[in-house]
Motif scaffolding. Structure first.
Motif, PDB file in Angstrom:
ATOM      1  N   SER A 130      11.685  -0.879   5.497  1.00  0.00           N
ATOM      2  CA  SER A 130      11.170  -2.079   4.845  1.00  0.00           C
ATOM      3  C   SER A 130      10.638  -2.073   3.545  1.00  0.00           C
ATOM      4  CB  SER A 130       9.723  -2.194   5.583  1.00  0.00           C
ATOM      5  OG  SER A 130       9.783  -2.342   6.873  1.00  0.00           O
ATOM      6  N   TYR A 167       5.840   5.453   8.569  1.00  0.00           N
ATOM      7  CA  TYR A 167       5.727   5.649   7.203  1.00  0.00           C
ATOM      8  C   TYR A 167       6.109   7.277   7.209  1.00  0.00           C
ATOM      9  CZ  TYR A 167       3.259   1.353   7.522  1.00  0.00           C
ATOM     10  OH  TYR A 167       2.765   0.013   7.968  1.00  0.00           O
ATOM     11  N   HIS A 170       3.013   2.429  18.686  1.00  0.00           N
ATOM     12  CA  HIS A 170       3.022   1.868  17.031  1.00  0.00           C
ATOM     13  C   HIS A 170       4.670   1.480  16.769  1.00  0.00           C
ATOM     14  CE1 HIS A 170      -0.819   3.677  15.633  1.00  0.00           C
ATOM     15  NE2 HIS A 170      -1.105   2.982  16.645  1.00  0.00           N
ATOM     16  N   LEU A 171       4.647   0.726  15.961  1.00  0.00           N
ATOM     17  CA  LEU A 171       6.024  -0.129  15.608  1.00  0.00           C
ATOM     18  C   LEU A 171       6.380  -0.134  14.351  1.00  0.00           C
ATOM     19  CD1 LEU A 171       5.584  -3.518  17.493  1.00  0.00           C
ATOM     20  CD2 LEU A 171       6.893  -1.444  18.283  1.00  0.00           C
ATOM     21  N   TYR A 172       5.461   0.520  13.414  1.00  0.00           N
ATOM     22  CA  TYR A 172       5.524   0.724  11.743  1.00  0.00           C
ATOM     23  C   TYR A 172       5.446   2.246  11.453  1.00  0.00           C
ATOM     24  CZ  TYR A 172       5.323  -4.590  11.585  1.00  0.00           C
ATOM     25  OH  TYR A 172       5.532  -5.803  11.621  1.00  0.00           O
ATOM     26  N   TYR A 176      10.371  -0.208   9.970  1.00  0.00           N
ATOM     27  CA  TYR A 176      10.377  -1.061  10.887  1.00  0.00           C
ATOM     28  C   TYR A 176      11.281  -1.705  11.579  1.00  0.00           C
ATOM     29  CZ  TYR A 176       8.617  -5.386  13.297  1.00  0.00           C
ATOM     30  OH  TYR A 176       8.536  -6.193  14.452  1.00  0.00           O
ATOM     31  N   ASN A 177      11.440  -1.984  12.951  1.00  0.00           N
ATOM     32  CA  ASN A 177      12.732  -2.694  13.404  1.00  0.00           C
ATOM     33  C   ASN A 177      14.091  -2.067  13.297  1.00  0.00           C
ATOM     34  OD1 ASN A 177      13.417  -4.335  15.396  1.00  0.00           O
ATOM     35  ND2 ASN A 177      14.097  -5.990  13.753  1.00  0.00           N
ATOM     36  N   SER A 219       1.782   6.128  11.254  1.00  0.00           N
ATOM     37  CA  SER A 219       2.147   4.879  12.033  1.00  0.00           C
ATOM     38  C   SER A 219       1.333   4.043  12.173  1.00  0.00           C
ATOM     39  CB  SER A 219       2.882   5.311  13.380  1.00  0.00           C
ATOM     40  OG  SER A 219       1.781   5.927  14.419  1.00  0.00           O
ATOM     41  N   THR A 278       0.705  -2.592  13.915  1.00  0.00           N
ATOM     42  CA  THR A 278       1.290  -3.792  13.457  1.00  0.00           C
ATOM     43  C   THR A 278       1.076  -3.611  11.819  1.00  0.00           C
ATOM     44  OG1 THR A 278      -0.878  -4.761  13.056  1.00  0.00           O
ATOM     45  CG2 THR A 278       0.116  -5.187  14.975  1.00  0.00           C
ATOM     46  N   MET A 279       1.676  -4.438  10.830  1.00  0.00           N
ATOM     47  CA  MET A 279       1.742  -4.165   9.519  1.00  0.00           C
ATOM     48  C   MET A 279       0.478  -4.225   8.907  1.00  0.00           C
ATOM     49  SD  MET A 279       4.612  -6.396   7.087  1.00  0.00           S
ATOM     50  CE  MET A 279       3.667  -7.854   7.447  1.00  0.00           C
ATOM     51  N   GLN A 287      -3.175   2.724   9.185  1.00  0.00           N
ATOM     52  CA  GLN A 287      -2.084   3.627   9.312  1.00  0.00           C
ATOM     53  C   GLN A 287      -2.719   4.994   9.972  1.00  0.00           C
ATOM     54  OE1 GLN A 287       0.541   3.963   6.091  1.00  0.00           O
ATOM     55  NE2 GLN A 287       0.574   1.561   5.779  1.00  0.00           N
ATOM     56  N   SER A 294       8.725   2.891   4.402  1.00  0.00           N
ATOM     57  CA  SER A 294       8.092   2.433   5.567  1.00  0.00           C
ATOM     58  C   SER A 294       9.191   2.089   6.199  1.00  0.00           C
ATOM     59  CB  SER A 294       7.073   1.453   5.105  1.00  0.00           C
ATOM     60  OG  SER A 294       7.841   0.355   4.252  1.00  0.00           O
TER      61      SER A 294
END
Lengths: 109, 113
Positions: free
Chosen positions: B55, B33, B29-31, B50-51, B94, B97-98, B102, B48
């Motif tokens: 966000s 929360y 997972h990349l996102y 990300y990267n 998590s 993708t967006m 979740q 949230s």
């Protein structure tokens, strides 16, 4: 964000089918509908998600009419362990989850 | 089945102390929360991530809060100087993708005395 309205509570008996309806009159084109379940002192657990018509998985079905202004979560043959809070959420693509008060489902023997 | 894990399950702290709540999101997972739920109230979004950047954050997520992904697996929430009203269940979530679902962890119950 589209607001949702669902019953505060529902009672059922073991073995019955339970339908929880949620209204979301101002749902937007990009929004999809997601249902979560939460037991006391636990994190919300994803149940099912859909955009339109009917979606079914191993635990529930989700019915969404053509106008998408409401949705119905259907739990077949509930058991005592299905007693929980059920949340209907309208989620914009990529957006945070906004939880309401949910529906307290009590399953009795 | 992969799941989000959180530590500790319970934390008791004195007002004014710093706490760090830890989460291990699902591995691909990349996102990420954080949400919180005060006893008897709704689940509320905090932030949230990300990267390696925030966000979005809510009004609750003020300067006392920070998040970090210190390595490839952990995601942390730090409260710098806890207040009584920070007492709540804190949930990490998590998604891959967006737009994807979740998935939530079991939560950390924080009690500030």
């Amino acid at each position: 964000l589209a607001k949702t309205t669902q019953p505060i509570s529902m009672d059922s008996y073991e073995g019955q089918e339970v339908n929880i309806t949620c209204s979301h009159n101002n749902i937007a084109t990009n929004d999809y509908i997601t249902w979560y379940q939460q037991f006391p002192s636990q994190g919300p657990r994803f149940i099912i998600q859909g955009y339109k018509t009917k979606v079914t998985n191993e635990v529930a079905s989700l019915f969404i009419p053509a106008d998408r202004k409401s949705s119905t979560l259907s739990l077949p043959r509930v058991s005592l362990s299905d007693t929980a809070v059920y949340y209907c959420l309208v989620v914009e693509y990529g957006n945070k989850l906004v939880f309401g008060a949910g529906t307290i489902l009590r399953v009795k023997s | 089945e992969p799941e989000v894990t959180q530590t500790p399950s319970h934390q008791v702290t004195q007002m004014g102390q710093e706490v760090i709540l830890r989460c291990v999101p699902i591995s691909n997972h990349l996102y990420f929360y954080w949400y919180r739920q005060i006893l008897g109230q709704k689940v509320e979004f905090l932030v949230s991530f990300y990267n390696n950047e925030i966000s979005e954050k809510s009004e609750i997520f003020d300067d006392q809060f920070s998040v970090e992904r210190p390595d490839g697996s952990n995601f942390t929430l730090k409260i710098r100087s806890t207040k009584l009203e920070d007492s709540a269940m804190y949930f990490c979530a998590s998604s891959s993708t967006m737009a994807e679902t979740q998935y939530f962890g079991p939560g950390t119950r924080l009690l500030v005395l």
